[in-house]
Design a protein around this motif. Structure first.
Motif, PDB file in Angstrom:
ATOM      1  N   LEU A 104      35.372  31.235  43.063  1.00  0.00           N
ATOM      2  CA  LEU A 104      36.470  30.281  42.925  1.00  0.00           C
ATOM      3  C   LEU A 104      36.050  29.010  42.187  1.00  0.00           C
ATOM      4  O   LEU A 104      34.952  28.509  42.362  1.00  0.00           O
ATOM      5  CB  LEU A 104      37.024  29.932  44.304  1.00  0.00           C
ATOM      6  CG  LEU A 104      37.532  31.106  45.130  1.00  0.00           C
ATOM      7  CD1 LEU A 104      38.024  30.621  46.488  1.00  0.00           C
ATOM      8  CD2 LEU A 104      38.625  31.865  44.407  1.00  0.00           C
ATOM      9  N   PHE A 105      36.966  28.547  41.355  1.00  0.00           N
ATOM     10  CA  PHE A 105      36.836  27.288  40.620  1.00  0.00           C
ATOM     11  C   PHE A 105      35.618  27.261  39.697  1.00  0.00           C
ATOM     12  O   PHE A 105      34.850  26.302  39.688  1.00  0.00           O
ATOM     13  CB  PHE A 105      36.833  26.093  41.578  1.00  0.00           C
ATOM     14  CG  PHE A 105      38.056  26.051  42.443  1.00  0.00           C
ATOM     15  CD1 PHE A 105      39.288  25.698  41.914  1.00  0.00           C
ATOM     16  CD2 PHE A 105      37.980  26.396  43.788  1.00  0.00           C
ATOM     17  CE1 PHE A 105      40.420  25.681  42.703  1.00  0.00           C
ATOM     18  CE2 PHE A 105      39.112  26.380  44.592  1.00  0.00           C
ATOM     19  CZ  PHE A 105      40.339  26.030  44.039  1.00  0.00           C
TER      20      PHE A 105
ATOM     21  N   SER B 176      37.976  36.455  34.011  1.00  0.00           N
ATOM     22  CA  SER B 176      38.561  37.780  33.807  1.00  0.00           C
ATOM     23  C   SER B 176      39.967  37.912  34.396  1.00  0.00           C
ATOM     24  O   SER B 176      40.770  38.694  33.901  1.00  0.00           O
ATOM     25  CB  SER B 176      37.649  38.837  34.428  1.00  0.00           C
ATOM     26  OG  SER B 176      38.071  40.126  34.088  1.00  0.00           O
ATOM     27  N   PHE B 177      40.261  37.150  35.435  1.00  0.00           N
ATOM     28  CA  PHE B 177      41.538  37.312  36.155  1.00  0.00           C
ATOM     29  C   PHE B 177      42.375  36.058  36.029  1.00  0.00           C
ATOM     30  O   PHE B 177      41.934  34.982  36.418  1.00  0.00           O
ATOM     31  CB  PHE B 177      41.258  37.577  37.634  1.00  0.00           C
ATOM     32  CG  PHE B 177      42.491  37.812  38.457  1.00  0.00           C
ATOM     33  CD1 PHE B 177      43.013  39.078  38.582  1.00  0.00           C
ATOM     34  CD2 PHE B 177      43.125  36.765  39.101  1.00  0.00           C
ATOM     35  CE1 PHE B 177      44.151  39.296  39.359  1.00  0.00           C
ATOM     36  CE2 PHE B 177      44.262  36.970  39.870  1.00  0.00           C
ATOM     37  CZ  PHE B 177      44.771  38.238  39.989  1.00  0.00           C
TER      38      PHE B 177
ATOM     39  N   LEU C 298      49.546  28.716  32.449  1.00  0.00           N
ATOM     40  CA  LEU C 298      49.483  29.195  33.831  1.00  0.00           C
ATOM     41  C   LEU C 298      48.320  30.187  34.003  1.00  0.00           C
ATOM     42  O   LEU C 298      47.569  30.114  34.980  1.00  0.00           O
ATOM     43  CB  LEU C 298      50.801  29.842  34.241  1.00  0.00           C
ATOM     44  CG  LEU C 298      50.847  30.426  35.646  1.00  0.00           C
ATOM     45  CD1 LEU C 298      50.582  29.351  36.701  1.00  0.00           C
ATOM     46  CD2 LEU C 298      52.190  31.091  35.900  1.00  0.00           C
ATOM     47  N   ALA C 299      48.168  31.103  33.048  1.00  0.00           N
ATOM     48  CA  ALA C 299      47.067  32.073  33.119  1.00  0.00           C
ATOM     49  C   ALA C 299      45.716  31.364  33.084  1.00  0.00           C
ATOM     50  O   ALA C 299      44.801  31.724  33.836  1.00  0.00           O
ATOM     51  CB  ALA C 299      47.176  33.088  31.987  1.00  0.00           C
TER      52      ALA C 299
ATOM     53  N   PHE D  40      40.563  31.395  40.210  1.00  0.00           N
ATOM     54  CA  PHE D  40      39.983  32.621  40.750  1.00  0.00           C
ATOM     55  C   PHE D  40      38.552  32.863  40.290  1.00  0.00           C
ATOM     56  O   PHE D  40      37.741  33.405  41.029  1.00  0.00           O
ATOM     57  CB  PHE D  40      40.860  33.832  40.423  1.00  0.00           C
ATOM     58  CG  PHE D  40      42.123  33.864  41.218  1.00  0.00           C
ATOM     59  CD1 PHE D  40      42.103  34.230  42.554  1.00  0.00           C
ATOM     60  CD2 PHE D  40      43.332  33.513  40.653  1.00  0.00           C
ATOM     61  CE1 PHE D  40      43.253  34.257  43.314  1.00  0.00           C
ATOM     62  CE2 PHE D  40      44.504  33.533  41.397  1.00  0.00           C
ATOM     63  CZ  PHE D  40      44.462  33.898  42.729  1.00  0.00           C
ATOM     64  N   GLY D  41      38.233  32.522  39.060  1.00  0.00           N
ATOM     65  CA  GLY D  41      36.865  32.677  38.562  1.00  0.00           C
ATOM     66  C   GLY D  41      36.297  34.069  38.729  1.00  0.00           C
ATOM     67  O   GLY D  41      35.177  34.220  39.215  1.00  0.00           O
ATOM     68  N   ARG D  42      37.017  35.069  38.312  1.00  0.00           N
ATOM     69  CA  ARG D  42      36.539  36.442  38.486  1.00  0.00           C
ATOM     70  C   ARG D  42      35.542  36.824  37.400  1.00  0.00           C
ATOM     71  O   ARG D  42      35.735  36.560  36.225  1.00  0.00           O
ATOM     72  CB  ARG D  42      37.706  37.421  38.438  1.00  0.00           C
ATOM     73  CG  ARG D  42      37.254  38.835  38.751  1.00  0.00           C
ATOM     74  CD  ARG D  42      38.362  39.814  38.851  1.00  0.00           C
ATOM     75  NE  ARG D  42      37.864  41.068  39.403  1.00  0.00           N
ATOM     76  CZ  ARG D  42      38.579  42.162  39.495  1.00  0.00           C
ATOM     77  NH1 ARG D  42      39.830  42.167  39.112  1.00  0.00           N
ATOM     78  NH2 ARG D  42      38.060  43.242  40.002  1.00  0.00           N
ATOM     79  N   TYR D  43      34.471  37.485  37.834  1.00  0.00           N
ATOM     80  CA  TYR D  43      33.479  37.987  36.888  1.00  0.00           C
ATOM     81  C   TYR D  43      34.097  39.048  35.985  1.00  0.00           C
ATOM     82  O   TYR D  43      34.875  39.890  36.447  1.00  0.00           O
ATOM     83  CB  TYR D  43      32.293  38.632  37.617  1.00  0.00           C
ATOM     84  CG  TYR D  43      31.395  37.663  38.328  1.00  0.00           C
ATOM     85  CD1 TYR D  43      30.622  36.757  37.619  1.00  0.00           C
ATOM     86  CD2 TYR D  43      31.301  37.673  39.711  1.00  0.00           C
ATOM     87  CE1 TYR D  43      29.789  35.877  38.273  1.00  0.00           C
ATOM     88  CE2 TYR D  43      30.464  36.803  40.371  1.00  0.00           C
ATOM     89  CZ  TYR D  43      29.710  35.899  39.643  1.00  0.00           C
ATOM     90  OH  TYR D  43      28.879  35.032  40.301  1.00  0.00           O
TER      91      TYR D  43
END
Length: 188
Positions: free
Chosen positions: A125-126, A134-135, A99-100, A107-110
């Motif tokens: 995103l994606f 990171s998230f 799931l993570a 989310f594709g967070r830097y």
């Protein structure tokens, strides 16, 4: 109550289901960047200690060990209860980890290193790849899944589990691998 989780526990879960995203959003706008900048100047000796602690959040250790324990207790020792406990630990880490990983892609967070190296902050995103995942924090996710699973198996040591989990979660912040919102979301 004889049920595994009382209605009060379910109510608490639903409250946190709303509160955690709100906290993560507030953290994104007000806490994450300043905290990352502050932690960037952490003492080398502290970094060294946390670089060792952070390995406790690597899921591979738990997946391999719980698989081996499951096989041993299931087929060698014929102890069904212990086999189920090992399987429970394996599934706790594996399912939450999958799931993570899905959320990381969505989310594709830097990561903080992208903020310091290239001035990039936010979500794309994606996207996949280390710089964009990171998230939520996978280490925080893993160690929390382990701690909760072990709590259900051996509740007597709950404070020890919480201490280890908190140490790993803090290590991700101190090492500059994640923002506060990332570790909160990962552990949730």
């Amino acid at each position: 109550m004889n049920s595994l989780m009382s209605s009060c526990s379910w109510r608490w879960i639903w409250v946190t289901f709303g509160a955690v995203p709100v906290f993560c959003a507030l953290s994104y706008f007000y806490i994450d960047k300043p905290l990352a900048v502050h932690l960037r100047s952490t003492n080398y000796d502290v970094l060294h200690v946390f670089s060792l602690i952070t390995y406790l959040g690597v899921s591979t250790w738990y997946l391999v060990a719980s698989s081996l324990f499951f096989l041993c207790f299931r087929y060698l020792y014929k102890n069904e209860a212990h086999a189920h406990q090992a399987l429970f630990l394996f599934l706790s880490v594996a399912v939450s980890g999958l799931l993570a990983d899905l959320l990381k892609f969505v989310f594709g967070r830097y990561r903080p290193k992208m903020l310091f190296n290239e001035g990039l902050y936010g979500f794309t995103l994606f996207h996949s790849g280390y710089a964009f995942n990171s998230f939520p924090s996978g280490h925080a996710n893993t160690i929390t899944a382990v701690a909760v699973a072990l709590y259900f198996i051996y509740p007597r040591f709950r404070y020890f589990y919480a201490l280890i989990a908190a140490s790993v979660i803090v290590s991700r912040l101190v090492l500059g691998s994640h923002y506060l919102g990332d570790v909160v979301a990962g552990s949730y």
